[in-house]
Design an enzyme around this catalytic site. Structure first.
Site, PDB file in Angstrom:
ATOM      1  CG  ASP A  79      -1.951   1.084   1.212  1.00 52.49           C
ATOM      2  OD1 ASP A  79      -2.066   1.777   0.177  1.00 52.49           O
ATOM      3  OD2 ASP A  79      -2.630   1.273   2.242  1.00 52.49           O
ATOM      4  CG  ASN A  94      10.146  -4.913  -6.245  1.00 51.20           C
ATOM      5  OD1 ASN A  94      10.378  -3.713  -6.421  1.00 51.20           O
ATOM      6  ND2 ASN A  94      10.381  -5.528  -5.079  1.00 51.20           N
ATOM      7  CG  ASN A 152      13.096   1.452   2.506  1.00 48.78           C
ATOM      8  OD1 ASN A 152      14.065   0.702   2.636  1.00 48.78           O
ATOM      9  ND2 ASN A 152      12.316   1.416   1.445  1.00 48.78           N
ATOM     10  CG  ASN A 158      13.825  -3.574   1.247  1.00 48.51           C
ATOM     11  OD1 ASN A 158      13.189  -4.094   0.314  1.00 48.51           O
ATOM     12  ND2 ASN A 158      13.688  -2.310   1.583  1.00 48.51           N
TER      13      ASN A 158
HETATM   14  C1  LIG Z   1       6.416  -5.551  -5.203  1.00 46.37           C
HETATM   15  C2  LIG Z   1       7.162  -5.170  -3.958  1.00 46.37           C
HETATM   16  C3  LIG Z   1       7.302  -3.822  -3.616  1.00 46.37           C
HETATM   17  C4  LIG Z   1       7.986  -3.470  -2.456  1.00 46.37           C
HETATM   18  N1  LIG Z   1       8.103  -2.139  -2.121  1.00 46.37           N
HETATM   19  C5  LIG Z   1       8.698  -1.789  -0.958  1.00 46.37           C
HETATM   20  C6  LIG Z   1       8.757  -0.433  -0.548  1.00 46.37           C
HETATM   21  O1  LIG Z   1       8.240   0.470  -1.212  1.00 46.37           O
HETATM   22  N2  LIG Z   1       9.395  -0.150   0.619  1.00 46.37           N
HETATM   23  C7  LIG Z   1       9.948  -1.111   1.415  1.00 46.37           C
HETATM   24  O2  LIG Z   1      10.504  -0.806   2.473  1.00 46.37           O
HETATM   25  N3  LIG Z   1       9.892  -2.413   1.057  1.00 46.37           N
HETATM   26  C8  LIG Z   1       9.278  -2.759  -0.101  1.00 46.37           C
HETATM   27  N4  LIG Z   1       9.192  -4.090  -0.445  1.00 46.37           N
HETATM   28  C9  LIG Z   1       9.850  -5.099   0.417  1.00 46.37           C
HETATM   29  C10 LIG Z   1       8.882  -5.737   1.414  1.00 46.37           C
HETATM   30  O3  LIG Z   1       8.367  -4.803   2.321  1.00 46.37           O
HETATM   31  C11 LIG Z   1       9.597  -6.868   2.202  1.00 46.37           C
HETATM   32  O4  LIG Z   1      10.638  -6.284   2.953  1.00 46.37           O
HETATM   33  C12 LIG Z   1      10.189  -7.940   1.303  1.00 46.37           C
HETATM   34  O5  LIG Z   1       9.362  -8.172   0.184  1.00 46.37           O
HETATM   35  C13 LIG Z   1      10.417  -9.260   2.031  1.00 46.37           C
HETATM   36  O6  LIG Z   1       9.190  -9.778   2.526  1.00 46.37           O
HETATM   37  P1  LIG Z   1       8.345 -10.936   1.767  1.00 46.37           P
HETATM   38  O7  LIG Z   1       9.302 -12.029   1.437  1.00 46.37           O
HETATM   39  O8  LIG Z   1       7.281 -11.323   2.723  1.00 46.37           O
HETATM   40  O9  LIG Z   1       7.795 -10.277   0.540  1.00 46.37           O
HETATM   41  C14 LIG Z   1       8.533  -4.468  -1.617  1.00 46.37           C
HETATM   42  C15 LIG Z   1       8.367  -5.818  -1.965  1.00 46.37           C
HETATM   43  C16 LIG Z   1       7.691  -6.183  -3.102  1.00 46.37           C
HETATM   44  C17 LIG Z   1       7.527  -7.638  -3.443  1.00 46.37           C
END
Ligand SMILES: Cc1cc2nc3c(=O)[nH]c(=O)nc-3n(C[C@H](O)[C@H](O)[C@H](O)COP(=O)(O)O)c2cc1C
Length: 358
Positions: free
Chosen positions: A64, A110, A170, A240
């Site tokens: 979001d 991504n 971040n 991240n």
């Molecule tokens: C499509 C996408 C967009 C993301 N955008 C952000 C972001 O804007 N800021 C951020 O701190 N992390 C961002 N993340 C990282 C996630 O918050 C998280 O740290 C990371 O995906 C690992 O968690 P997961 O394995 O559950 O996805 C993004 C991840 C994905 C997949």
């Protein structure tokens, strides 16, 4: 998964990932009856940094980005939701396509590059929900073309202190060139000093968390921990996405540039989390994120040293009922193991995880 959710997921997967993401936000915005009823269980409550989390599972940043649906996310069963990353000015991000599904690996790559509508748009939405309860964190970043990146973080603190249950600094996105260099000791010291000074000037002073990359070596983790302690940062979010590529089954998509998230990130991010817990000691908050896709993986992050956990990628694969299922699974575990509080699990596998090589 219910039939409704299963059909919804199948439909979303016929669209490219970014269109599917937009549709899921639209569904939440319209209040479509997706997801499951949230379980409330007093054993799952976590008190941390002056906040009372109803359960330890949060929605990670990046889903979001523009603070459109934090309350709908809380309604899915999450104990907290983190919006953003928001940058001072709106920015388009990198050229499309820039999100890739690695279905065989239950992973995503991504390279969005902080596409978002900017501070003003997010502030307007957060101001409109100001009187609502529910823990909503705001994740702040810097514009790609900014000539004063530290200033961008200061502006984020000043702008969102009044609306954020907590703020996340971040500096670990791999998709803004040079951003992760801010994790180096000297730059980090300057950034954190100025962020904390900005918070001290604000009328409301929410906790500040620092979100780090999983691609750090032990010496870098030591430097970060030292700065976090010295500058009295409230917590660290680990981690991240990764620029590394563990062995992956998916073919072409696995060769895309960007940050990898989901199942293959679990091992590395949990190892870094435990090492960070060892370095920080028991008193500083840690949020574990990376590859959480079940009650078991969420509990393992807590055993490795996390106070709270977050997820993103697994919801792309399992749908909006996932947070409710994970929270219910955690509650069942607490019952079976006769825990008074889920917190009793924290650090019980700390040594095991912290001793793994990076
Ligand atoms: C499509 C996408 C967009 C993301 N955008 C952000 C972001 O804007 N800021 C951020 O701190 N992390 C961002 N993340 C990282 C996630 O918050 C998280 O740290 C990371 O995906 C690992 O968690 P997961 O394995 O559950 O996805 C993004 C991840 C994905 C997949």
């Amino acid at each position: 998964m219910s039939l409704f959710d299963r059909l919804g997921q199948k439909l979303l997967f016929t669209f490219d990932p970014e269109t599917a993401h937009g549709m899921s936000i639209a569904a939440l915005r319209c209040g479509l009856p997706v997801g499951a009823r949230a379980v409330r269980d007093s054993r799952l409550k976590v008190s941390l940094c002056g906040l009372d989390f109803p359960n330890p599972l949060g929605m990670a940043a990046g889903y979001d980005k523009n603070a459109e649906v934090p309350d709908a996310l809380l309604g899915l069963g999450f104990g907290f939701a983190e919006v953003g990353t928001v940058t001072p000015l709106p920015q388009a991000g990198n050229p499309k396509p820039r999100i890739f599904r690695l279905t065989a690996d239950e992973a995503v790559i991504n390279r969005l590059g902080f596409n978002n509508e900017g501070h003003a748009a997010a502030e307007k939405r957060l101001a409109a929900r100001k009187r609502r309860s529910g823990i909503v964190g705001v994740n702040i970043g810097a514009n790609k073309d900014s000539t004063d990146r530290v200033g961008d973080y200061e502006r984020g603190v000043v702008r969102f202190a009044a609306y954020a249950s907590y703020l996340t600094v971040n500096i670990s996105s791999p998709n803004t060139p040079g951003l992760r260099n801010m994790q180096a000791r000297e730059q980090l010291g300057e950034l954190l000093s100025r962020v904390m000074a900005a918070r001290a000037t604000a009328a409301a002073q929410p906790p500040v968390f620092l979100k780090i990359a999983p691609d750090l070596v032990e010496a870098e983790l030591e430097d970060i921990a030292a700065e976090v302690a010295e500058k009295r940062i409230d917590g660290v979010i680990v981690s991240n996405t990764t620029i590394s590529r563990p062995p992956l089954r998916s073919g072409d998509a696995a060769r895309e540039t960007g940050g990898l998230s989901g199942k293959p990130l679990f091992e590395r991010s949990t190892t870094v989390l435990a090492k960070m817990r060892k370095l920080l000691g028991p008193g500083i908050a840690i949020v574990g994120v990376g590859g959480v896709d079940s009650a078991e993986t969420a509990l393992e992050k807590i055993r490795a040293g996390a106070d709270l956990v977050q997820l993103y990628t697994s919801m792309i694969y399992a749908g909006p009922a996932l947070p409710g299922r994970i929270v219910a699974g955690m509650a069942r575990f607490a019952e079976m193991a006769r825990l008074k509080s889920i917190r009793e699990l924290r650090d019980s596998h700390l040594d095991l995880w912290a001793s793994k090589p990076l």
